[in-house]
Design a protein around this motif. Structure first.
Motif, mmCIF file in Angstrom:
data_model
loop_
_atom_site.group_PDB
_atom_site.id
_atom_site.type_symbol
_atom_site.label_atom_id
_atom_site.label_comp_id
_atom_site.label_asym_id
_atom_site.label_seq_id
_atom_site.Cartn_x
_atom_site.Cartn_y
_atom_site.Cartn_z
ATOM 1 N N ALA A 148 81.166 21.972 57.163
ATOM 2 C CA ALA A 148 80.381 20.778 56.813
ATOM 3 C C ALA A 148 79.281 21.128 55.818
ATOM 4 O O ALA A 148 79.036 20.405 54.843
ATOM 5 C CB ALA A 148 79.792 20.168 58.077
ATOM 6 N N GLU A 151 80.720 21.770 52.349
ATOM 7 C CA GLU A 151 81.056 20.515 51.676
ATOM 8 C C GLU A 151 79.807 19.878 51.076
ATOM 9 O O GLU A 151 79.820 19.353 49.970
ATOM 10 C CB GLU A 151 81.704 19.554 52.684
ATOM 11 N N TYR A 152 78.691 19.956 51.806
ATOM 12 C CA TYR A 152 77.447 19.349 51.311
ATOM 13 C C TYR A 152 76.953 20.093 50.064
ATOM 14 O O TYR A 152 76.565 19.482 49.068
ATOM 15 C CB TYR A 152 76.394 19.373 52.403
ATOM 16 N N ARG A 177 86.821 13.658 50.693
ATOM 17 C CA ARG A 177 85.781 14.215 51.578
ATOM 18 C C ARG A 177 85.714 13.456 52.907
ATOM 19 O O ARG A 177 85.492 14.058 53.956
ATOM 20 C CB ARG A 177 84.436 14.174 50.862
ATOM 21 N N GLN A 178 85.925 12.145 52.829
ATOM 22 C CA GLN A 178 85.934 11.398 54.079
ATOM 23 C C GLN A 178 87.120 11.810 54.972
ATOM 24 O O GLN A 178 86.985 11.926 56.191
ATOM 25 C CB GLN A 178 86.009 9.889 53.785
ATOM 26 N N THR A 180 88.503 14.717 54.892
ATOM 27 C CA THR A 180 88.206 16.056 55.402
ATOM 28 C C THR A 180 87.280 15.980 56.611
ATOM 29 O O THR A 180 87.496 16.658 57.635
ATOM 30 C CB THR A 180 87.564 16.905 54.305
ATOM 31 N N GLU A 181 86.241 15.162 56.499
ATOM 32 C CA GLU A 181 85.313 15.018 57.628
ATOM 33 C C GLU A 181 86.029 14.444 58.862
ATOM 34 O O GLU A 181 85.775 14.867 59.998
ATOM 35 C CB GLU A 181 84.151 14.098 57.216
ATOM 36 N N THR A 182 86.927 13.479 58.621
ATOM 37 C CA THR A 182 87.682 12.905 59.740
ATOM 38 C C THR A 182 88.542 13.959 60.424
ATOM 39 O O THR A 182 88.627 14.036 61.657
ATOM 40 C CB THR A 182 88.559 11.748 59.239
ATOM 41 N N ILE A 184 88.033 17.192 60.368
ATOM 42 C CA ILE A 184 87.153 18.143 61.061
ATOM 43 C C ILE A 184 86.722 17.583 62.409
ATOM 44 O O ILE A 184 86.744 18.273 63.434
ATOM 45 C CB ILE A 184 85.943 18.468 60.184
ATOM 46 N N ARG A 185 86.334 16.293 62.423
ATOM 47 C CA ARG A 185 85.919 15.686 63.687
ATOM 48 C C ARG A 185 87.082 15.644 64.682
ATOM 49 O O ARG A 185 86.913 15.866 65.876
ATOM 50 C CB ARG A 185 85.370 14.274 63.444
#
Length: 568
Positions: A148, A151-152, A177-178, A180-182, A184-185
């Motif tokens: 995370a 990515e930032y 990126r969204q 990827t975040e999904t 990861i979660r």
């Protein structure tokens, strides 16, 4: 204290790539234990830590340590479930191979590493150098945080150094990126779910294990798992020490170690029969444990093609009760037989003298008799009464002997004169003058044999033997009576040997084993009167005296009795 691997400050130097999320997620203080650490300490460390795995290492040079395996909660579960005694084990004996080892030089794709966490259901994965040395471990949570953060940072760098992106390209980058975040979660939630499920599984197993141990602890049965060759043995920890004590004694042992070869052969046949038919078998067997016979009721059930479950329950108390009941039943039967023989004997033996008494009394009442004739009738009555009195005396004597109420009172006695006097008494009562020949073999020149003997017991013995010899032989045949004094060749103790030999009817071979049973009489006695009590009384007296009695007899040729008594 368990050693921690902490000196991994140079781990970053092993990474040739740029500082990445996977590189930054390496924990430089991963939990490690030496290979020679006791298993109990390792289990305590796993339970106390917030991890579900520790790494087992061995030193290779200086401060470097080589990874040799992992010890996780799953290993703890399997170890305890095995039922073996691991109190003396080291963690090297109980560890597993590392499911995967991450090379520090290959940490380029953090998402690939994250998928490995999901596949192996671990919270930490070991990272090794080119020589296999442990340089650290990657934490799933740290890796997620670093992804995370990376990515930032990439977003900030792009916004400063790059020209503004077209709207469509910016939208694609945002969607990526969204996504990827999904992902990861999702992976993080999946890891948490797996961890929670694993923790629940471990907790449930621990609860079940405690319940099973409590259950087995209340069982008195012996529970064994054994194969068809009796080579493999596993004993469940039930509350019994009959077969094994302590439990450590059965480790690496075979069934042959506990049983004799003949018992092992029987048990092998039973097990193979159960496996062949795939049916449960119940049978009883006994073992000699601590010089005591212990009885078991066994239930053998098949659990696979070559393994059976053997449950054995101690039934020794029941068996002893059965034997006592059988013994009491046998004694009751013998008593009934004894009563029957007694009734038969008394009815027969009393009938004749009572008939004589009755007829003689009636004759005396009805007719006038001369003095001589009256004396003859009275003598018949007296003889009949004496016969009945002797019968009653024999019964009372045998009863006292069986009750152990005979006293042993040795007194000084000259045996030669005693035997001669006794012979005269018996010959007179049988009206058999000069039928008994007596020989005394004395070690003394004067022919006297001085000894301390119980006169009452000796009289009972010799009177019955001489009376039987005269009674069961022809009136014109002789009875040989011999007395010899010598010393036992083994102990050297002085002893008196009495032999009574007749040429009478003899005793059938099949009845010689019953000579000393009360009220028993041989079938060939015919109408010769008798009670069947004389020889049982002789045997009781000889036993009380501490002597021996032997008999040799042939039908139609005669009988010889030999009595050996110690001289005091």
């Amino acid at each position: 204290m368990l050693p921690f691997f902490a000196d991994v400050s140079k781990a970053g130097a092993l990474f040739p790539m740029q500082d990445s999320a996977a590189n930054r997620a390496i924990v430089p203080s991963s939990l490690t234990v030496s290979a020679d650490t006791p298993v109990g300490d390792a289990i305590a460390r796993v339970n106390q830590s917030d991890t579900n795995v520790i790494f087992v290492v061995k030193p290779i040079e200086e401060s470097a340590k080589r990874l040799v395996g992992v010890f996780a909660e799953q290993d703890v579960v399997e170890l305890v479930a095995s039922g073996v005694d691991w109190s003396e084990w080291t963690v090297e004996s109980a560890m597993s191979e590392a499911p995967i080892q991450l090379r520090a030089s290959e940490q380029n794709d953090p998402f690939a590493t994250l998928k490995l966490f999901c596949q192996h259901q671990l919270r930490y994965l070991p990272v090794v150098g080119n020589r296999g040395e442990l340089v650290g471990a990657i934490s799933a949570n740290e890796l997620l945080d670093e992804i995370a953060t990376e990515e930032y940072r990439e977003t900030e760098t792009s916004s400063r150094n790059e020209s503004p992106l077209p709207h469509e390209q910016l939208q694609q980058e945002l969607d990526y990126r969204q996504a990827t975040e999904t992902e990861i979660r999702r992976l993080n939630d999946k890891l948490k779910e797996q961890f929670i499920a694993h923790q629940l599984l471990v907790e449930n197993w621990r609860t079940s294990e405690m319940q099973m141990r409590a259950l087995f602890g209340q069982m008195t049965e012996i529970v064994i798992v054994v194969d068809d060759q009796l080579q493999e043995i596993r004993i469940l920890p039930t509350n019994t020490a009959l077969l094994y004590d302590p439990e450590l004694d059965v480790l690496d042992q075979t069934v042959q170690h506990f049983f004799h070869s003949n018992q092992t052969q029987v048990f092998t046949q039973q097990i193979r029969s159960v496996l062949a038919r795939q049916k449960t078998l119940n049978f009883e067997y006994s073992l000699t444990i601590n010089e005591t016979d212990i009885w078991f009721d066994a239930c053998i059930s098949p659990i696979s093609d070559n393994l059976v479950l053997w449950i054995a329950r101690d039934i020794t108390q029941r068996k002893r009760a059965e034997m006592e009941t059988l013994k009491a039943l046998t004694q009751a039967q013998e008593l009934n037989e004894l009563k029957s023989r007694f009734v038969s004997m008394t009815s027969h033996e009393f009938r004749t003298p009572l008939a004589i008494i009755k007829s003689s009394t009636q004759l005396l009442q009805r007719y006038e008799w001369s003095k001589e004739e009256r004396d003859t009738q009275l003598n018949q009555i007296l003889s009949a009464v004496q016969h009945m009195l002797q019968l009653l005396n024999d019964v009372l004597t045998l009863g006292k002997a069986e009750a152990g109420k005979f006293d042993f009172n040795p007194v000084s006695l000259e045996l030669t004169q005693f035997c001669e006097n006794l012979i005269q008494e018996i010959q007179t009562s049988f009206d058999a003058r000069d039928r008994v020949t007596f020989t005394a073999n004395s070690p003394q020149e004067n022919g006297l044999i001085e000894a301390r003997m119980d006169e009452k017991l000796l009289r009972q013995i010799l009177t019955n033997l001489l009376s039987n010899a005269l009674k069961y032989s022809d009136r014109d045949s002789l009875v040989r009576f011999t007395l010899t004094v010598d010393s036992d060749i083994h102990s050297g103790e002085k002893r008196a040997i009495f032999q009574v030999e007749d040429r009478g009817i003899g005793i059938p071979p099949e009845e010689q084993s019953l000579l000393f049973e009360s009220f028993h009489r041989a079938k060939n006695v015919g109408t010769i009167p008798g009670t069947g009590l004389g020889l049982p009384i002789v045997k009781k007296c000889v036993d009380l005296y501490g002597g021996t009695i032997a008999c040799e007899s042939r039908v139609g040729e005669g009988t010889t009795f030999e009595i050996v008594l110690p001289l005091y």
